[in-house]
Design an enzyme around this catalytic site. Structure first.
Site, PDB file in Angstrom:
ATOM      1  N   GLU A 141      23.812  13.863  95.225  1.00 25.42           N
ATOM      2  CA  GLU A 141      23.143  15.085  95.704  1.00 25.42           C
ATOM      3  C   GLU A 141      22.804  16.016  94.547  1.00 25.42           C
ATOM      4  OE1 GLU A 141      25.588  17.630  98.233  1.00 25.42           O
ATOM      5  OE2 GLU A 141      23.764  18.540  99.053  1.00 25.42           O
ATOM      6  N   GLU A 153      19.837  14.434  98.910  1.00 29.03           N
ATOM      7  CA  GLU A 153      21.186  13.878  98.997  1.00 29.03           C
ATOM      8  C   GLU A 153      21.311  12.655  99.895  1.00 29.03           C
ATOM      9  OE1 GLU A 153      23.983  16.298 101.293  1.00 29.03           O
ATOM     10  OE2 GLU A 153      22.513  17.905 101.372  1.00 29.03           O
ATOM     11  N   ARG A 183      27.319   9.052  97.998  1.00 25.99           N
ATOM     12  CA  ARG A 183      26.245  10.044  98.155  1.00 25.99           C
ATOM     13  C   ARG A 183      25.948  10.596  96.771  1.00 25.99           C
ATOM     14  NH1 ARG A 183      28.124  12.848 101.899  1.00 25.99           N
ATOM     15  NH2 ARG A 183      29.167  14.597 100.881  1.00 25.99           N
ATOM     16  N   HIS A 209      18.470  19.913 102.547  1.00 27.26           N
ATOM     17  CA  HIS A 209      18.314  21.217 103.201  1.00 27.26           C
ATOM     18  C   HIS A 209      17.956  22.249 102.154  1.00 27.26           C
ATOM     19  CE1 HIS A 209      22.338  21.984 101.489  1.00 27.26           C
ATOM     20  NE2 HIS A 209      22.626  20.747 101.874  1.00 27.26           N
ATOM     21  N   ASP A 250      31.949  16.207  96.587  1.00 25.43           N
ATOM     22  CA  ASP A 250      30.854  17.105  96.980  1.00 25.43           C
ATOM     23  C   ASP A 250      31.381  18.513  96.755  1.00 25.43           C
ATOM     24  OD1 ASP A 250      28.871  18.616  98.200  1.00 25.43           O
ATOM     25  OD2 ASP A 250      28.706  17.309  99.962  1.00 25.43           O
ATOM     26  N   ASP A 304      47.924  39.430 109.964  1.00 28.39           N
ATOM     27  CA  ASP A 304      47.247  40.599 109.397  1.00 28.39           C
ATOM     28  C   ASP A 304      46.720  40.338 107.984  1.00 28.39           C
ATOM     29  OD1 ASP A 304      49.649  40.358 108.183  1.00 28.39           O
ATOM     30  OD2 ASP A 304      50.254  42.452 108.406  1.00 28.39           O
ATOM     31  N   ASP A 325      25.177  22.915  95.324  1.00 30.70           N
ATOM     32  CA  ASP A 325      25.663  21.885  96.261  1.00 30.70           C
ATOM     33  C   ASP A 325      25.399  20.530  95.608  1.00 30.70           C
ATOM     34  OD1 ASP A 325      26.372  20.348  98.419  1.00 30.70           O
ATOM     35  OD2 ASP A 325      24.759  21.042  99.744  1.00 30.70           O
ATOM     36  N   HIS A 340      22.799  11.144 108.139  1.00 26.24           N
ATOM     37  CA  HIS A 340      22.306  12.520 108.003  1.00 26.24           C
ATOM     38  C   HIS A 340      20.886  12.473 107.447  1.00 26.24           C
ATOM     39  CE1 HIS A 340      23.063  12.263 103.647  1.00 26.24           C
ATOM     40  NE2 HIS A 340      24.274  11.790 103.930  1.00 26.24           N
ATOM     41  N   HIS A 350      32.558  14.927 106.336  1.00 24.22           N
ATOM     42  CA  HIS A 350      33.131  16.239 106.036  1.00 24.22           C
ATOM     43  C   HIS A 350      34.624  16.129 105.746  1.00 24.22           C
ATOM     44  CE1 HIS A 350      29.570  18.448 108.113  1.00 24.22           C
ATOM     45  NE2 HIS A 350      29.288  18.072 106.891  1.00 24.22           N
ATOM     46  N   HIS A 359      23.629  25.975 103.275  1.00 25.49           N
ATOM     47  CA  HIS A 359      22.574  25.507 104.189  1.00 25.49           C
ATOM     48  C   HIS A 359      21.727  26.739 104.449  1.00 25.49           C
ATOM     49  CE1 HIS A 359      25.496  22.153 105.597  1.00 25.49           C
ATOM     50  NE2 HIS A 359      24.940  21.889 104.436  1.00 25.49           N
ATOM     51  N   TYR A 394      27.274   5.047 103.873  1.00 25.71           N
ATOM     52  CA  TYR A 394      28.687   5.159 104.244  1.00 25.71           C
ATOM     53  C   TYR A 394      29.051   3.964 105.103  1.00 25.71           C
ATOM     54  CZ  TYR A 394      26.913   9.754 103.066  1.00 25.71           C
ATOM     55  OH  TYR A 394      26.260  10.780 102.434  1.00 25.71           O
TER      56      TYR A 394
HETATM   57  N1  GLY Z   1      28.144  20.144 101.089  1.00 28.51           N
HETATM   58  C1  GLY Z   1      27.407  20.229 102.275  1.00 28.51           C
HETATM   59  C2  GLY Z   1      26.161  19.466 102.210  1.00 28.51           C
HETATM   60  O1  GLY Z   1      26.002  18.625 101.358  1.00 28.51           O
HETATM   61  O2  GLY Z   1      25.240  19.689 102.951  1.00 28.51           O
HETATM   62 MN    MN Z   2      26.941  18.706  99.486  1.00 27.52          MN
HETATM   63 MN    MN Z   3      23.968  19.481 100.854  1.00 31.56          MN
END
Ligand code: GLY
Ligand code: MN
Ligand code: MN
Length: 432
Positions: A401, A377, A399, A347, A253, A32, A264, A343, A236, A354, A381
């Protein structure tokens, strides 16, 4: 009362129509107890209303164009859960032309639907009960056709209007996104200052989120990723429970949500403050790709072309470093680069990390326009068990970004306060 987004939405609707937009539901964490409430982004964008169990009805052709159904005031419940705006507050504080208790929605919704040519409603948006109520009411109106009732002819996704609006950020929205980015950049800088071997990944996570909250951010805009060493190669990775090791890189990240707007940002830096030669080779390549892609963020560019550029720069670099073998054209055609860059370049970002907004129009990648914000970004990897590559690169994940606003004559990097040049990072970390 100013309600510019709602007024613009009304302008873009077919006038003989009605729109129904629902708040997000409270999400159960366990038994709950609930997660901290997060409003539905479309609902928040139009109404600014931040409570659950609310529905907005928008009727452009009616005298009362904007109706809010809300939880009524309830002194007993408010002792437990805090203040509610109530029916009066919905009008006085949120500019509703009329307001009713949410319990009256079901009996009233038929009146709004009756005679509307189109219903704007985002079916399948996580509220199956409301979907069912609306379908039931439409069926009822159909059966009452002989009595002069008229069900809507078409149901149109509200997103077709709202998401196109959300894609273009107003000066006020950009200000909030800049604040989200500034807070996040400060957190990344602080992580660089404080990270050292033998700390736990979660200590860095706690430090980052402390800075978010202390700066007035609502929450992280998404689960913070703090990956040391080969954990950085898991896209992730959010367990964040391992020990940082001397000689490893750390990929973070992390982005704050400020007044509903997301940042982000990813930075990758050495736990001990000095890049090794091998780490630097990978890092410099990712940075080269990122700078080349940011350069392309300007009116008229297409996200698809920016992505293509990232693939080209990274593939050519990976050949130079011995990660890939062959000629760039073939490796790109056969998507061999995806072993290390799986990837795409980025975005849209806004109320959702996103964010909404169409990337393609009539099968063509759309052109960027001023007011859009996108992430850039690129990453590489290299899984620790990769075969037939130079051993020095095994387990490296990088990465970088940033959040980039498209301006009239180019772009502005909202997240530029987070260091990313090798020299800047090493200099900052030397202060520790
Ligand atoms: N943190 C999610 C992305 O970079 O898209
Ligand atoms: Mn990110
Ligand atoms: Mn991102």
């Amino acid at each position: 009362m100013q309600r510019p987004q709602l007024d613009e939405f009304i302008k873009r609707m077919n006038p003989e129509s009605v729109a129904i937009i629902a708040s997000a539901r409270a999400a159960t964490r366990s038994n709950d107890t609930h997660y901290r409430y997060r409003q539905d982004s479309d609902f928040y964008y139009l109404t600014g209303f931040d409570e659950p169990e609310a529905i907005a009805v928008v009727s452009p052709s009616k005298e009362q164009k904007f109706t809010l159904f809300v939880r009524p005031r309830d002194p007993e419940r408010e002792i437990w859960d805090g203040r509610r705006a109530g029916v009066e507050g919905a009008k006085a504080e949120y500019g509703a032309d009329e307001a009713f208790p949410i319990t009256e929605f079901e009996e009233k919704v038929g009146d709004y639907l009756n005679g509307a040519t189109n219903l704007y409603y985002r079916i399948g948006n996580g509220n199956a009960d409301l979907d069912e109520t609306i379908i039931h009411q439409i069926k009822r109106l159909r059966t009452l056709a002989r009595k002069g009732m008229r069900a809507p002819e078409a149901i149109i996704d509200t997103g077709t209007i709202i998401h196109e609006m959300r894609l273009f950020k107003s000066p006020e929205e950009i200000e909030m996104m800049q604040r989200a980015a500034d807070i996040s950049a400060e957190a990344h800088r602080e992580a660089m200052l404080q990270a050292r071997p033998d700390m736990k990944e979660y200590e860095i996570e706690a430090l980052i989120e402390y800075i978010f909250r202390k700066s007035g951010a609502n929450a992280p805009a998404y689960t913070t990723i703090v990956g040391g060493g080969a954990n950085a190669t898991v896209l992730h990775y959010i367990t964040n429970n391992e020990t940082l090791r001397d000689g490893d890189l750390l990929l973070i990240d992390a982005g704050a949500e400020y007044q509903g707007y997301a940042a982000d940002i990813t930075r990758t830096f050495p736990v001990n403050g000095r890049f090794t030669a091998a780490q630097r080779e990978i890092y410099d390549l990712v940075l080269e790709a990122q700078l080349a892609c940011i350069e392309m963020v300007r009116p008229g560019s297409r996200p698809q072309d920016i992505n293509k550029r990232s693939v080209e720069v990274l593939t050519e670099g990976m050949i130079r470093l011995g990660l890939l073998k062959g000629d760039a054209e073939t490796l790109i055609k056969e998507e061999k680069y995806k072993q290390f860059y799986m990837h795409t370049i980025g975005h849209f970002i806004g109320l959702d990390v996103h964010d909404v907004g169409r990337y393609h129009i009539k099968d063509e990648s759309r052109q960027l326009e001023p007011g859009m914000v996108m992430t850039v970004e690129p990453g590489i990897y290299i899984a620790a068990d990769t075969k037939e590559i130079p051993e020095k690169y095994l387990g490296i994940g990088v990465r970088i970004e940033d959040d980039v606003l498209v301006t009239e004559d180019g772009n502005r990097i909202l997240s530029s306060k987070a260091p990313k040049q090798v020299e800047e990072i090493e200099e900052l970390m030397a202060k520790n």
